[in-house]
Scaffold this motif. Structure first.
Motif, mmCIF file in Angstrom:
data_model
loop_
_atom_site.group_PDB
_atom_site.id
_atom_site.type_symbol
_atom_site.label_atom_id
_atom_site.label_comp_id
_atom_site.label_asym_id
_atom_site.label_seq_id
_atom_site.Cartn_x
_atom_site.Cartn_y
_atom_site.Cartn_z
ATOM 1 N N GLU A 388 8.955 -2.765 -13.505
ATOM 2 C CA GLU A 388 9.949 -3.742 -13.753
ATOM 3 C C GLU A 388 11.581 -2.979 -13.541
ATOM 4 N N GLY A 389 11.872 -1.563 -13.653
ATOM 5 C CA GLY A 389 12.508 -1.007 -13.740
ATOM 6 C C GLY A 389 12.322 -0.689 -11.711
ATOM 7 N N VAL A 390 11.700 -0.535 -11.131
ATOM 8 C CA VAL A 390 11.588 -0.145 -8.872
ATOM 9 C C VAL A 390 11.446 -2.256 -8.769
ATOM 10 N N LEU A 391 11.480 -3.651 -9.091
ATOM 11 C CA LEU A 391 11.731 -4.512 -8.423
ATOM 12 C C LEU A 391 13.640 -4.956 -8.172
ATOM 13 N N ILE A 392 14.056 -3.965 -9.764
ATOM 14 C CA ILE A 392 15.256 -4.285 -9.922
ATOM 15 C C ILE A 392 16.446 -3.078 -9.632
ATOM 16 N N HIS A 393 16.184 -1.927 -9.129
ATOM 17 C CA HIS A 393 16.820 -0.855 -8.495
ATOM 18 C C HIS A 393 16.145 -1.409 -6.738
ATOM 19 N N HIS A 394 14.897 -1.534 -6.633
ATOM 20 C CA HIS A 394 14.476 -2.146 -5.341
ATOM 21 C C HIS A 394 13.699 -2.740 -5.168
ATOM 22 N N PRO A 395 13.836 -4.220 -4.935
ATOM 23 C CA PRO A 395 13.057 -5.318 -4.816
ATOM 24 C C PRO A 395 12.390 -5.433 -3.522
ATOM 25 N N PRO A 396 11.204 -6.283 -2.967
ATOM 26 C CA PRO A 396 10.468 -6.559 -1.140
ATOM 27 C C PRO A 396 11.218 -6.905 -0.716
ATOM 28 N N PRO A 397 11.241 -7.099 0.384
ATOM 29 C CA PRO A 397 12.501 -7.604 1.141
ATOM 30 C C PRO A 397 11.669 -8.742 1.249
ATOM 31 N N ALA A 398 12.483 -9.096 1.969
ATOM 32 C CA ALA A 398 12.647 -10.668 1.462
ATOM 33 C C ALA A 398 11.690 -11.416 2.948
ATOM 34 N N VAL A 399 10.779 -12.197 3.152
ATOM 35 C CA VAL A 399 10.456 -13.153 4.193
ATOM 36 C C VAL A 399 10.816 -14.300 4.611
ATOM 37 N N SER A 400 11.391 -14.594 5.366
ATOM 38 C CA SER A 400 12.278 -15.737 5.925
ATOM 39 C C SER A 400 13.146 -16.573 4.744
ATOM 40 N N GLY A 401 13.634 -15.539 4.351
ATOM 41 C CA GLY A 401 14.605 -15.522 3.330
ATOM 42 C C GLY A 401 14.206 -16.420 2.203
ATOM 43 N N ARG A 402 12.824 -16.153 2.052
ATOM 44 C CA ARG A 402 12.127 -15.988 0.694
ATOM 45 C C ARG A 402 11.988 -15.397 -0.048
ATOM 46 N N ARG A 403 12.176 -14.850 -1.091
ATOM 47 C CA ARG A 403 11.357 -13.490 -1.956
ATOM 48 C C ARG A 403 10.199 -13.323 -1.919
ATOM 49 N N VAL A 404 9.864 -12.415 -1.978
ATOM 50 C CA VAL A 404 8.067 -12.051 -2.615
ATOM 51 C C VAL A 404 7.744 -11.304 -3.895
ATOM 52 N N ARG A 405 7.745 -12.199 -5.058
ATOM 53 C CA ARG A 405 7.892 -12.090 -6.418
ATOM 54 C C ARG A 405 5.894 -10.781 -6.288
ATOM 55 N N LEU A 406 6.515 -9.796 -7.334
ATOM 56 C CA LEU A 406 5.337 -9.101 -7.263
ATOM 57 C C LEU A 406 5.189 -9.127 -9.244
ATOM 58 N N ARG A 407 4.091 -9.683 -9.788
ATOM 59 C CA ARG A 407 3.969 -10.114 -10.175
ATOM 60 C C ARG A 407 3.644 -9.732 -12.118
ATOM 61 N N PHE A 408 2.588 -8.107 -11.404
ATOM 62 C CA PHE A 408 1.315 -8.003 -12.639
ATOM 63 C C PHE A 408 0.793 -6.729 -11.846
ATOM 64 N N MET A 409 0.801 -5.948 -11.992
ATOM 65 C CA MET A 409 0.373 -4.436 -12.034
ATOM 66 C C MET A 409 -1.107 -4.281 -12.790
ATOM 67 N N THR A 410 -2.237 -3.739 -12.089
ATOM 68 C CA THR A 410 -2.934 -2.890 -13.080
ATOM 69 C C THR A 410 -3.779 -1.319 -12.426
ATOM 70 N N GLN A 411 -4.090 -1.367 -13.979
ATOM 71 C CA GLN A 411 -5.064 0.531 -13.011
ATOM 72 C C GLN A 411 -6.822 0.311 -12.995
ATOM 73 N N PRO A 412 -7.175 -0.377 -12.087
ATOM 74 C CA PRO A 412 -8.994 -0.744 -12.765
ATOM 75 C C PRO A 412 -9.488 0.004 -12.125
ATOM 76 N N LYS A 413 -9.427 0.959 -11.252
ATOM 77 C CA LYS A 413 -9.980 2.165 -10.901
ATOM 78 C C LYS A 413 -9.411 3.776 -11.183
ATOM 79 N N THR A 414 -10.492 4.572 -11.539
ATOM 80 C CA THR A 414 -10.553 6.207 -11.028
ATOM 81 C C THR A 414 -11.272 6.946 -9.849
ATOM 82 N N ARG A 415 -11.229 7.988 -9.618
ATOM 83 C CA ARG A 415 -11.988 8.627 -9.169
ATOM 84 C C ARG A 415 -12.194 7.913 -7.613
ATOM 85 N N PRO A 416 -10.647 7.978 -6.337
ATOM 86 C CA PRO A 416 -9.080 8.274 -7.492
ATOM 87 C C PRO A 416 -8.785 7.075 -8.422
#
Length: 468
Positions: A388-416
């Motif tokens: 959320e903090g990243v999207l406020i300070h540095h949102p992803p660039p728009a494509v053809s005038g439309r925003r790209v939304r990043l809705r949710f983030m998770t970590q499904p795996k380790t190693r690495p």
């Protein structure tokens, strides 16, 4: 203790083929070129219901003790002394050779029991060599074909009493050394890494002549692996068990990896392929650099290869004892790290000397820290608050005038550590923004020296089916 059986014979009689047959895998390199095997390689063998430890050895040759062949012979003689029995192989098709008789005398001078095997005895072509083998005085030879699996039942009958004797000795030792202070209820079923049942798997890789085998010999405190001034001595990837400060480690020595354009011979290609398999099997990879010529282009390619395989990485700058101006050399190393290792920011670099053990404890401390980082897991709530903090300070660039939304983030795996971001248009995100997110994850959650993987998934539109 489990019975140990060593395979002995002159070069190119089929020792490595028999080793692979007994372990049930193609672990040892096999080629028509004599003298492929140089180091002792051990494996867990199975023959019917028999279980024992089998050791493949270098072909015995007459040579000066200081030469490469002489050092190979010394390794083989050590395997003979440590074994409970020796399988003495001759080539039935080639017949009995003077070198066979010479090394038969060597085996007679040791108290280790000898089982004589006439390999390559399939068909009538091996009959003459089989009959000649009687003259060696080791009893009736076993007509064997390691390539086709013939004669293994006779080998079973000869090995049965040797394996049984070793198992009886092991059972008596376990009885006399039985533990009486075990709390059954508190015993852990899942062993943590670094135990005898679950050793940490660590591969030592690098360019030829970087001191990999010398480093492992220093760890073990013995000349277990063949070393010398010649480049490219190691061919097989040899695994050895080692204990460091109550931590059990399985160490893999590998062949030196040269530039791909320079690898022309078939045997070197097999050696490099074996080294790459060791990297894939390992959990932590120690990339060994030569301090006198560190961070060459090939060093960087090897580091990049290990990162793409997703291994935890530690860089060992070996031969540090040869450096006179260490302050200047360390400045060059740190400058190279900042310039070339952006994909592995924070990777630990340890200066050491494999020949005298300087820096060995620091190296192993870095190895276990890298393993912990490799297994690091971050909570989903923490990840999404950061996103959320990243999207406020540095949102992803728009494509053809439309925003790209990043809705949710998770970590499904380790190693690495592997993170997944759900996005409205994942295909439109530029690579530069992915690198920005990866670097942000490293900095915010202190993930150093291990690859970080980030992928995207397209979230479903919940209103798609409600249209019209």
């Amino acid at each position: 203790m489990t019975a140990t059986v060593a395979i002995i014979g002159r070069p190119n009689v089929g020792k490595s083929t028999l080793f692979n047959r007994l372990v049930g895998k193609r672990l040892a390199l096999v080629d028509d070129t004599p003298g492929v095997t140089r180091d002792r390689r051990s494996g867990d063998a199975r023959l019917g219901d028999l279980r024992f430890r089998i050791v493949d050895t270098a072909g015995l040759e007459e040579a000066e003790a200081s030469s490469l062949e002489g050092r190979m012979r010394a390794q083989t003689e050590e395997a003979i002394r440590e074994a409970d029995a020796c399988l003495f192989l001759i080539d039935a098709r080639a017949g009995l050779m003077p070198l066979d008789e010479h090394f038969a005398n060597l085996l007679r001078r040791n108290s280790t029991p000898v089982i004589l095997c006439a390999n390559k005895a399939e068909g009538k072509a091996g009959d003459v060599g089989l009959y000649d083998a009687f003259t060696l005085g080791f009893g009736d030879p076993i007509a064997l074909s390691a390539e086709h699996g013939e004669g293994l039942s006779e080998l079973y009958d000869m090995l049965r009493p040797i394996v049984d004797e070793a198992e009886e000795l092991e059972a008596s030792q376990e009885f006399t050394e039985a533990r009486t202070d075990v709390d059954v209820e508190d015993e852990e079923i899942d062993e943590p890494v670094g135990t005898r049942e679950r050793p940490l798997r660590m591969a030592i890789v690098g360019r030829p002549n970087a001191g990999k085998s010398t480093l492992i010999n220093q760890m073990l405190g013995e000349e277990r692996l063949l070393t010398g001034p010649e480049a490219g001595i190691t061919r097989d990837s040899i695994s050895v068990e080692w204990e460091w400060q109550d931590h059990h480690v399985k160490v893999f020595d590998t062949a030196g990896i040269r530039k791909k354009a320079r690898v022309q011979e078939k045997l070197e290609k097999l050696s490099v392929a074996d080294a790459l398999r060791a990297v894939k099997f390992a959990e932590v990879v120690v990339v060994t650099l030569d301090a006198t010529i560190s961070f060459e282009k090939q060093d960087l390619q090897i580091i990049d290869l290990c990162a793409r395989e997703g291994r935890a990485i530690v860089i060992a700058v070996n031969k540090w004892d040869l450096i006179e101006d260490r302050e200047d050399a360390w400045g060059h190393i740190k400058d190279s790290q900042e310039r070339y290792l952006n994909q592995l920011r924070g990777v630990e670099i340890v200066t050491m000397s494999g020949i005298n053990g300087q820096g060995l404890d620091k190296l192993m401390q870095a190895v276990f820290r890298a393993y912990e980082m490799w297994n690091k897991r971050i909570g989903t709530s923490s990840l999404n608050r950061w996103l959320e903090g990243v999207l406020i300070h540095h949102p992803p660039p728009a494509v053809s005038g439309r925003r790209v939304r990043l809705r949710f983030m998770t970590q499904p795996k380790t190693r690495p550590p592997h993170f997944v971001v759900f996005s409205s248009k994942p295909d439109n995100l530029p690579e530069s923004y992915t690198r920005y997110l990866v670097n942000g994850i490293r900095e915010r959650f202190d993930i150093k020296g291990t690859p970080v993987r980030l992928s995207y998934r397209k979230g479903e539109n919940p209103y798609h089916k409600k249209r019209n």
